[in-house]
Design a protein around this motif. Structure first.
Motif, PDB file in Angstrom:
ATOM      1  N   ASN A  91      -6.598  -3.260  -3.783  1.00 43.34           N
ATOM      2  CA  ASN A  91      -5.543  -2.030  -4.266  1.00 43.34           C
ATOM      3  C   ASN A  91      -6.346  -0.933  -4.577  1.00 43.34           C
ATOM      4  O   ASN A  91      -7.014  -0.817  -5.427  1.00 43.34           O
ATOM      5  CB  ASN A  91      -4.526  -2.452  -5.232  1.00 43.34           C
ATOM      6  CG  ASN A  91      -3.658  -3.759  -5.175  1.00 43.34           C
ATOM      7  OD1 ASN A  91      -3.505  -4.146  -3.938  1.00 43.34           O
ATOM      8  ND2 ASN A  91      -3.423  -4.487  -6.180  1.00 43.34           N
ATOM      9  N   SER A  92      -6.153   0.297  -3.745  1.00 42.36           N
ATOM     10  CA  SER A  92      -6.688   1.397  -3.903  1.00 42.36           C
ATOM     11  C   SER A  92      -5.837   2.504  -4.331  1.00 42.36           C
ATOM     12  O   SER A  92      -4.865   2.734  -3.659  1.00 42.36           O
ATOM     13  CB  SER A  92      -7.638   1.905  -2.810  1.00 42.36           C
ATOM     14  OG  SER A  92      -8.615   0.947  -2.299  1.00 42.36           O
ATOM     15  N   TYR A  93      -6.196   3.465  -5.004  1.00 43.76           N
ATOM     16  CA  TYR A  93      -5.678   4.488  -5.677  1.00 43.76           C
ATOM     17  C   TYR A  93      -6.352   5.730  -5.929  1.00 43.76           C
ATOM     18  O   TYR A  93      -7.647   5.592  -6.116  1.00 43.76           O
ATOM     19  CB  TYR A  93      -5.029   4.255  -7.094  1.00 43.76           C
ATOM     20  CG  TYR A  93      -4.282   2.795  -7.253  1.00 43.76           C
ATOM     21  CD1 TYR A  93      -2.876   2.915  -7.379  1.00 43.76           C
ATOM     22  CD2 TYR A  93      -4.811   1.822  -7.412  1.00 43.76           C
ATOM     23  CE1 TYR A  93      -2.229   1.385  -7.105  1.00 43.76           C
ATOM     24  CE2 TYR A  93      -4.291   0.620  -7.784  1.00 43.76           C
ATOM     25  CZ  TYR A  93      -2.848   0.787  -7.605  1.00 43.76           C
ATOM     26  OH  TYR A  93      -2.319  -0.695  -7.613  1.00 43.76           O
ATOM     27  N   ARG A  94      -5.815   6.850  -5.452  1.00 51.21           N
ATOM     28  CA  ARG A  94      -6.505   8.326  -5.530  1.00 51.21           C
ATOM     29  C   ARG A  94      -5.467   9.249  -6.107  1.00 51.21           C
ATOM     30  O   ARG A  94      -4.296   9.304  -5.526  1.00 51.21           O
ATOM     31  CB  ARG A  94      -7.139   8.722  -4.357  1.00 51.21           C
ATOM     32  CG  ARG A  94      -7.866  10.054  -4.392  1.00 51.21           C
ATOM     33  CD  ARG A  94      -8.504  10.149  -3.164  1.00 51.21           C
ATOM     34  NE  ARG A  94      -9.109  11.545  -3.058  1.00 51.21           N
ATOM     35  CZ  ARG A  94      -8.558  12.841  -2.625  1.00 51.21           C
ATOM     36  NH1 ARG A  94      -7.147  12.865  -2.639  1.00 51.21           N
ATOM     37  NH2 ARG A  94      -9.066  13.972  -2.874  1.00 51.21           N
ATOM     38  N   THR A  95      -5.970  10.114  -6.977  1.00 47.18           N
ATOM     39  CA  THR A  95      -5.075  11.404  -7.324  1.00 47.18           C
ATOM     40  C   THR A  95      -5.975  12.459  -7.738  1.00 47.18           C
ATOM     41  O   THR A  95      -7.090  12.497  -8.242  1.00 47.18           O
ATOM     42  CB  THR A  95      -4.344  10.985  -8.515  1.00 47.18           C
ATOM     43  OG1 THR A  95      -3.642  11.992  -8.970  1.00 47.18           O
ATOM     44  CG2 THR A  95      -4.997  10.649  -9.883  1.00 47.18           C
ATOM     45  N   GLN A 150      -2.334  12.773  -3.429  1.00 44.80           N
ATOM     46  CA  GLN A 150      -2.151  11.203  -4.048  1.00 44.80           C
ATOM     47  C   GLN A 150      -2.131  10.293  -2.929  1.00 44.80           C
ATOM     48  O   GLN A 150      -1.778  10.720  -1.822  1.00 44.80           O
ATOM     49  CB  GLN A 150      -0.743  11.389  -4.906  1.00 44.80           C
ATOM     50  CG  GLN A 150      -0.766  12.264  -5.996  1.00 44.80           C
ATOM     51  CD  GLN A 150       0.748  12.576  -6.409  1.00 44.80           C
ATOM     52  OE1 GLN A 150       1.548  12.357  -5.700  1.00 44.80           O
ATOM     53  NE2 GLN A 150       0.835  13.067  -7.589  1.00 44.80           N
ATOM     54  N   SER A 151      -2.886   9.435  -3.275  1.00 42.94           N
ATOM     55  CA  SER A 151      -2.669   8.289  -1.876  1.00 42.94           C
ATOM     56  C   SER A 151      -2.808   6.785  -2.771  1.00 42.94           C
ATOM     57  O   SER A 151      -3.466   6.686  -3.710  1.00 42.94           O
ATOM     58  CB  SER A 151      -3.751   8.332  -1.097  1.00 42.94           C
ATOM     59  OG  SER A 151      -5.129   8.199  -1.660  1.00 42.94           O
ATOM     60  N   TYR A 197      -0.219  -1.839   3.676  1.00 41.65           N
ATOM     61  CA  TYR A 197       0.731  -0.902   3.163  1.00 41.65           C
ATOM     62  C   TYR A 197      -0.128   0.289   2.750  1.00 41.65           C
ATOM     63  O   TYR A 197      -1.240   0.154   1.903  1.00 41.65           O
ATOM     64  CB  TYR A 197       1.546  -1.290   1.839  1.00 41.65           C
ATOM     65  CG  TYR A 197       2.084  -2.581   2.179  1.00 41.65           C
ATOM     66  CD1 TYR A 197       3.561  -2.571   2.673  1.00 41.65           C
ATOM     67  CD2 TYR A 197       1.652  -3.797   1.800  1.00 41.65           C
ATOM     68  CE1 TYR A 197       4.273  -3.752   2.849  1.00 41.65           C
ATOM     69  CE2 TYR A 197       2.550  -4.858   2.143  1.00 41.65           C
ATOM     70  CZ  TYR A 197       3.482  -4.898   2.619  1.00 41.65           C
ATOM     71  OH  TYR A 197       4.327  -6.093   2.918  1.00 41.65           O
ATOM     72  N   SER A 198       0.354   1.633   2.990  1.00 38.33           N
ATOM     73  CA  SER A 198      -0.407   2.706   2.624  1.00 38.33           C
ATOM     74  C   SER A 198       0.641   3.847   2.504  1.00 38.33           C
ATOM     75  O   SER A 198       1.750   4.034   3.177  1.00 38.33           O
ATOM     76  CB  SER A 198      -1.388   3.174   3.276  1.00 38.33           C
ATOM     77  OG  SER A 198      -1.148   3.503   4.673  1.00 38.33           O
ATOM     78  N   GLY A 199       0.276   5.022   1.697  1.00 37.17           N
ATOM     79  CA  GLY A 199       0.895   6.137   1.651  1.00 37.17           C
ATOM     80  C   GLY A 199       0.084   6.984   0.960  1.00 37.17           C
ATOM     81  O   GLY A 199      -0.729   7.087   0.161  1.00 37.17           O
ATOM     82  N   ALA A 200       0.234   8.516   1.310  1.00 39.39           N
ATOM     83  CA  ALA A 200      -0.735   9.703   1.198  1.00 39.39           C
ATOM     84  C   ALA A 200       0.159  10.773   1.184  1.00 39.39           C
ATOM     85  O   ALA A 200       1.109  10.991   1.997  1.00 39.39           O
ATOM     86  CB  ALA A 200      -1.823   9.666   1.687  1.00 39.39           C
ATOM     87  N   ARG A 201       0.118  11.910   0.190  1.00 38.67           N
ATOM     88  CA  ARG A 201       0.740  13.216   0.149  1.00 38.67           C
ATOM     89  C   ARG A 201      -0.202  14.109  -0.226  1.00 38.67           C
ATOM     90  O   ARG A 201      -1.022  13.858  -1.173  1.00 38.67           O
ATOM     91  CB  ARG A 201       1.936  13.260  -0.451  1.00 38.67           C
ATOM     92  CG  ARG A 201       1.711  12.873  -1.856  1.00 38.67           C
ATOM     93  CD  ARG A 201       3.158  12.541  -2.675  1.00 38.67           C
ATOM     94  NE  ARG A 201       4.293  13.394  -2.530  1.00 38.67           N
ATOM     95  CZ  ARG A 201       4.292  14.359  -3.468  1.00 38.67           C
ATOM     96  NH1 ARG A 201       3.529  14.562  -4.698  1.00 38.67           N
ATOM     97  NH2 ARG A 201       4.954  15.374  -3.417  1.00 38.67           N
ATOM     98  N   LEU A 241       5.843   8.127  -4.188  1.00 37.35           N
ATOM     99  CA  LEU A 241       5.353   8.175  -3.126  1.00 37.35           C
ATOM    100  C   LEU A 241       5.448   6.801  -2.247  1.00 37.35           C
ATOM    101  O   LEU A 241       5.273   5.707  -2.996  1.00 37.35           O
ATOM    102  CB  LEU A 241       3.678   8.098  -3.402  1.00 37.35           C
ATOM    103  CG  LEU A 241       2.825   8.005  -2.119  1.00 37.35           C
ATOM    104  CD1 LEU A 241       2.663   9.030  -1.116  1.00 37.35           C
ATOM    105  CD2 LEU A 241       1.065   7.857  -2.747  1.00 37.35           C
ATOM    106  N   LEU A 242       6.041   6.891  -1.164  1.00 36.18           N
ATOM    107  CA  LEU A 242       6.235   5.632  -0.343  1.00 36.18           C
ATOM    108  C   LEU A 242       5.016   5.136   0.129  1.00 36.18           C
ATOM    109  O   LEU A 242       4.376   5.641   1.043  1.00 36.18           O
ATOM    110  CB  LEU A 242       7.445   6.005   0.742  1.00 36.18           C
ATOM    111  CG  LEU A 242       7.761   4.909   1.521  1.00 36.18           C
ATOM    112  CD1 LEU A 242       8.244   3.740   0.905  1.00 36.18           C
ATOM    113  CD2 LEU A 242       8.674   5.348   2.797  1.00 36.18           C
TER     114      LEU A 242
END
Length: 275
Positions: A140-144, A178-179, A190-194, A241-242
């Motif tokens: 699981n990877s997160y970025r902000t 954000q991603s 699964y992934s999402g970014a904005r 974020l979807l």
């Protein structure tokens, strides 16, 4: 005899002239000239620079599964809460205008616009292996990131001559990225970014001091150079974020981000107009 009479007449004439001169009125001395001391006023336009320290608040990412995928969150395969604290420096500039009701000490109000780079970014990657619920290694990877922050605020305060204490508040905007990426074994499932400009509000307060006009910092020959210390708190809101399927079962997940934080900074202004 004739010489004695002549000398007597001359002496009498001299004494008479001296007595008359003594009786003449004397010219009065000119009155002293009083130079008024200039009274400082905060009224006028200004521009300047600032730098300081920024840090995030309410910085936990909250994830929920859509439909049957909520079981993965309950079983901690996809973390429900992931803390993403951020801190770093900020630097930018500001322009504004003040109006003081009474020069010297009195109420001051105005408006200020600023924009600054903020070194607020964080990445986090976790590896989870729980064969009771899934035989694969999950990543699981997160970025902000908040790339920059700008505000347009009103200011109101009270000046004690060259010292101004004020409060401030108004509109805020920032570049937010954000991603979230979930992997099952190697593939991204699964992934999402904005990345967008978010808006909200900011408020705070500070203290500002006007240096003497002859200060060596007055390189622009402004009517005053001021230095300030300021605190601002910003809130650009919360967004879902979807984290959509990329081949995994179900629709995906929702990850909620909050973009809030504070800036503590110092600034230097060059003021024009007024004394």
């Amino acid at each position: 005899m004739r010489h004695s009479t002549t000398l007597a007449v001359l002496a009498a004439a001299f004494l008479s002239t001296t007595a008359m001169a003594a009786d003449l009125p004397r010219r009065a001395a000119p009155p002293p000239v009083f130079v008024p001391i200039p009274v400082f006023s905060w009224s006028g336009a200004y521009f300047g620079v600032n730098a300081g320290y920024a840090f995030s608040e309410s910085d936990t990412i909250r994830t929920t599964g859509i439909g049957a995928l909520e079981a993965n969150v309950v079983n901690n395969l996809r973390r429900r809460n992931v803390a993403m604290p951020q801190d770093g420096f900020s630097a930018g500039g500001q322009v504004g205008y003040n109006f003081q009701l009474t020069p010297g000490s009195g109420v001051v109000f105005g408006i200020e616009a600023d924009a600054q780079y903020t070194d607020l970014q964080r990445r986090r990657t976790e590896t989870i292996f729980n064969p009771v619920f899934n035989p694969n290694v999950l990543t699981n990877s997160y970025r902000t990131e908040l790339g920059f922050l700008g505000t347009v605020r009103g200011r109101i305060g009270y000046a004690f001559d060259r010292v101004l204490v004020y409060g401030t508040g108004g509109f805020a905007y920032g570049d937010v990225s954000q991603s979230v990426t979930f992997r099952t074994a190697a593939p991204i499932t699964y992934s999402g970014a904005r990345s967008t400009i978010e808006t909200g509000y900011a408020y705070g307060g500070g203290i500002e001091y006007a240096l003497p006009t002859e200060s060596f910092l007055n390189v622009f020959r402004a009517s005053a150079v001021t230095i300030k210390a300021e605190y601002l708190r910003y809130d650009l809101g919360s967004r879902n974020l979807l984290v959509a399927t990329r081949g995994g079962p179900g629709v995906g997940y929702n990850s909620r981000f909050d973009t809030e934080g504070s800036i503590v900074r110092a600034g230097l202004n060059f003021k024009f107009g007024g004394f």
